[in-house]
Scaffold this active site. Structure first.
Site, PDB file in Angstrom:
ATOM      1  N   GLN A  81      12.359   7.041  31.391  1.00 35.05           N
ATOM      2  CA  GLN A  81      11.529   5.909  31.813  1.00 35.05           C
ATOM      3  C   GLN A  81      10.836   5.299  30.590  1.00 35.05           C
ATOM      4  OE1 GLN A  81      11.383   4.684  35.000  1.00 35.05           O
ATOM      5  NE2 GLN A  81      10.108   3.038  34.196  1.00 35.05           N
ATOM      6  N   ASP A 102      21.194   4.022  32.903  1.00 32.20           N
ATOM      7  CA  ASP A 102      20.398   2.822  32.604  1.00 32.20           C
ATOM      8  C   ASP A 102      21.186   1.855  31.704  1.00 32.20           C
ATOM      9  OD1 ASP A 102      17.993   2.460  33.883  1.00 32.20           O
ATOM     10  OD2 ASP A 102      16.815   3.639  32.457  1.00 32.20           O
ATOM     11  N   LYS A 109      12.130   5.453  42.448  1.00 33.84           N
ATOM     12  CA  LYS A 109      13.506   5.864  42.137  1.00 33.84           C
ATOM     13  C   LYS A 109      13.815   7.197  42.820  1.00 33.84           C
ATOM     14  CE  LYS A 109      13.523   3.278  37.829  1.00 33.84           C
ATOM     15  NZ  LYS A 109      13.327   3.232  36.368  1.00 33.84           N
TER      16      LYS A 109
END
Ligand code: NAD
Length: 282
Positions: free
Chosen positions: A95, A118, A51
């Site tokens: 994460q 997200d 990422k």
């Protein structure tokens, strides 16, 4: 049989994002992404590195906050609050998975929904279910982009989703329902999985079990989207579909690697640009 090439599509999208970033920079705006990573799970480390690299390539500023496994929940929340206030940060992601002593819901709810790239905040999940504009979780959004690119119309199709997690299966179902597909969601307690997959025009599988979907579970000319990522004993990556035996029956299929995985990263960048534009339009 058409192999749905997520790798090339992701590259195309990322090139477009790079142009968007250049335009934003001309207006003195640099999109920024903060990633919070807890513990040292090797798979998470690989994803976070990918990422960060993708951000760099696109010209997006990114910062990774690495925290030890035994970190206190409060410390993570305080870091999120700082990122919520930080004017250089447009997107925040934590994460997953988190260590067991951390309450995932509390952490995700601490993120400003306008920076929730997200799309896991209940606010964005709720808006997605209502078919309102929202941040959409990157993996299911990537699957929808693949359908769009290859001219696959899901309206009226029978879709079987295998795997019902909050981050993949459930938002995938909402996106498809919003596009008028007929959605069947299967999970670990589904009585007869084959009975469901066999009827489907489109099978989307996100479980994490190599070889789960076998030839006999797929009808002729089905479209198969494999989201699973499994590391085999020989070190190779594989999805949840027995690709070698299933592919010949399909009209379209995604490979692993090179299918949905790269699209997830492209959608993260896309959501970060969306968050940046949202802020500048305020
Ligand atoms: P998860 O563990 O949260 O959920 C797994 C789901 O599969 C659950 O709903 C469970 O009930 C179901 N399941 C388990 N065993 C089953 C079985 N035998 N039959 C039917 N259903 C079963 O996992 P997740 O986070 O949703 O991830 C799923 C897979 O997708 C993993 O392999 C993960 O690595 C992969 N993934 C890939 C990407 C990507 O970018 N390609 C992104 C996210 C997750």
């Amino acid at each position: 049989m058409i192999v749905l090439n997520g790798k090339d599509l992701a590259k195309k999208i990322q090139n477009k994002i790079k142009e968007d970033v250049e335009l934003l920079k001309k207006a003195s705006i640099t999109p920024g992404l903060a990633v919070i990573m807890i513990g040292d799970d090797p798979a998470s480390q690989v994803y976070v590195k990918k990422k960060a690299e993708a951000c760099k390539e696109a010209g997006i500023y990114s910062v990774v906050h690495e925290m030890p496994e035994n970190i206190k929940e409060e410390t993570i929340i305080n870091t999120i609050k700082l990122m919520n206030e930080n004017q250089n940060i447009n997107g925040i992601l934590v994460q997953l998975p988190l260590p067991p002593h951390i309450n995932q819901t509390k952490i995700l709810e601490a993120i400003d929904p306008k920076k929730d790239v997200d799309g896991f905040h209940p606010y964005n999940m709720g808006r997605l279910c209502l078919d309102l504009d929202s941040f959409v979780p990157c993996t299911p959004l990537g699957v929808m982009k693949i359908f769009e690119e290859y001219g696959i119309d899901v309206k009226g199709k029978d879709v079987c989703i295998v795997g019902a997690s909050n981050i993949v299966g459930k938002p995938m179902a909402a996106l498809l329902l919003n596009e008028f597909a007929t959605v069947d969601i299967c999970h670990i307690y589904t009585k007869d999985l084959k009975e469901h997959t066999k009827r489907a025009d489109i099978i989307i599988v996100a479980v994490g079990k190599a070889g789960l979907i076998t030839e006999d579970m797929v009808k002729d000319e089905a479209i198969v989207i494999d989201i699973g990522i499994n590391r085999l004993e020989n070190g190779k990556l594989a999805g949840d579909v027995d690709y070698d035996n299933v592919a010949h029956k399909c009209s379209h299929i995604t490979p692993v690697p090179g299918g949905v995985g790269p699209m997830t990263i492209a959608m993260l960048l896309s959501n970060t640009i969306k968050a940046t534009k949202l802020k500048t339009s305020e």
